[in-house]
Design an enzyme around this catalytic site. Sequence first.
Site, PDB file in Angstrom:
ATOM      1  N   LYS A 105       1.022  -1.075  -0.177  1.00 18.82           N
ATOM      2  CA  LYS A 105       0.021   0.146   0.156  1.00 18.82           C
ATOM      3  C   LYS A 105       0.550   1.391  -0.003  1.00 18.82           C
ATOM      4  O   LYS A 105       0.325   2.272  -0.574  1.00 18.82           O
ATOM      5  CB  LYS A 105      -0.934   0.036   1.175  1.00 18.82           C
ATOM      6  N   LYS A 205      -3.394   3.290   2.965  1.00 22.64           N
ATOM      7  CA  LYS A 205      -4.522   2.621   2.817  1.00 22.64           C
ATOM      8  C   LYS A 205      -6.003   3.483   2.160  1.00 22.64           C
ATOM      9  O   LYS A 205      -6.508   2.942   1.043  1.00 22.64           O
ATOM     10  CB  LYS A 205      -4.899   1.516   3.916  1.00 22.64           C
TER      11      LYS A 205
HETATM   12  N1  HSE Z   1       0.563  -3.418   9.843  1.00 20.62           N
HETATM   13  C1  HSE Z   1      -0.883  -3.553   9.356  1.00 20.62           C
HETATM   14  C2  HSE Z   1      -1.682  -3.799  10.410  1.00 20.62           C
HETATM   15  C3  HSE Z   1      -1.073  -4.782   8.527  1.00 20.62           C
HETATM   16  O1  HSE Z   1      -1.450  -3.747  11.713  1.00 20.62           O
HETATM   17  O2  HSE Z   1      -2.795  -3.840  10.187  1.00 20.62           O
HETATM   18  C4  HSE Z   1      -0.484  -4.714   7.164  1.00 20.62           C
HETATM   19  O3  HSE Z   1      -1.156  -3.660   6.590  1.00 20.62           O
END
Ligand code: HSE
Length: 434
Positions: A105, A205
């Site tokens: 992302k 995201k």
């Molecule tokens: N590090 C992200 C989270 C997951 O804690 O949701 C990967 O996108």
Amino acid sequence: MDTIKLGLIGFGTIGSSVVKILQENGGLISQRLGGRLELVKIADLDITTDRGVKVEPGILTTEVGEILEAPEIDIVIELMGGYEPARSFVLKAIANGKHVVTANKALLAKYGDELFGAAEKAGVNLLFEAAVGGAIPIIRSIKESFVANRVEAIEGIVNGTANYILTKMSDEGLPFDQVLKEAQEKGFAEADPTFDIEGIDSAHKIAVLTRLAYGTTVDFDAIYVQGISSIRQEDIECAHEFGYRIKLLAVSKFDGSTIDLRVHPAMVPEDKPLANVNGVLNAVLVRDDLMEENILIGHGAGGLPTGSAVTADVVEIARDIITGCTGRVPSQAFPSGSQTAIPLKNINEIEAEYFLRFSVQDKPGVLSRISGILGENQISIRTMIQRERDPRGGGVPLILMTHQALEENVQKSLQEIDSLDVICEKTVLIRVEK
Ligand code: HSE
């Protein structure tokens, strides 16, 4: 039966899960595809660590060129993460006529224009279902299921680490630092949790979802981002007293001319579905003109859930290759050329209700000075509580909830208030998102 050949870059948690999925569910996938997926190379700098899956000798390599330059490879799966060299590898794969599946992302949020443009020019697919919400099929939903809908708003809990920390703080009354440490020990949080707890991962995201939903380019650096590291146990407790839970929300709202795009902790009414998405779960709410609200909830992280989304993208491309119709669905939901650059709204222009926690000296006249400044800036107070004095000394928490107010006025007030001699610490502001 057609055989589609795959090269995988990145043999970490998600990469090894994709291998496991291809091995264990390969028969079922072949049956559904009407073809065979063959993983011919895996590239990683570390090819000696045991990843918990067995691979044929000769498949592993430290030379990424063995994937990028291999004429027989149809689809490159990029699971190394980060900006570089992932960007260069993806561009090279595209230039060599390979379709690409990625979960990255950060890469798409920052270099989406370049990468999607290159893929479209080369006539290859660039798919990324795993980049947002892990196993939640939000990308495919926006691109295909909601293709007739005019999206008006997206609100997401899209970081499992931050949601886990806030949930633990709420349900067990634990302080932020302790929960973060425990999450790191259990492997839920990264050793360097900055992207997760400071909202950067959520911003990546929501930037990706915004591109798809409104057909716009997004200047990632212009997104307002605030994380959860300043949230204290007293904020969580007060939120509960007022009937809210605090969530790290990624918000994208389109009013027809500007996009209100931001990531920050928000007070969500306890009776709303998003307030009840807890632990490591993710959720994305989409509001549009045809179905009001739709909420997708599920596993936003973890090897197998994320690996399932990656594999689904591989199968989608393989189906296109087999049927000879690559490019049927534009990678970004809109064909390039039909996209615009919709301006982002400045955070100062938004209107919301606000939760304000002041730390004040407990003496006569303090409340009237604070409420006076708020009043002069057209901010109306809805409710207020003052906590007991702490016998150890220091400021007492004074909590105000406001009616709807303009962010610019709130920020101006806080600047004035925080410079008063009766204020002991910087005031905490949490927006209410109804
Ligand atoms: N590090 C992200 C989270 C997951 O804690 O949701 C990967 O996108």
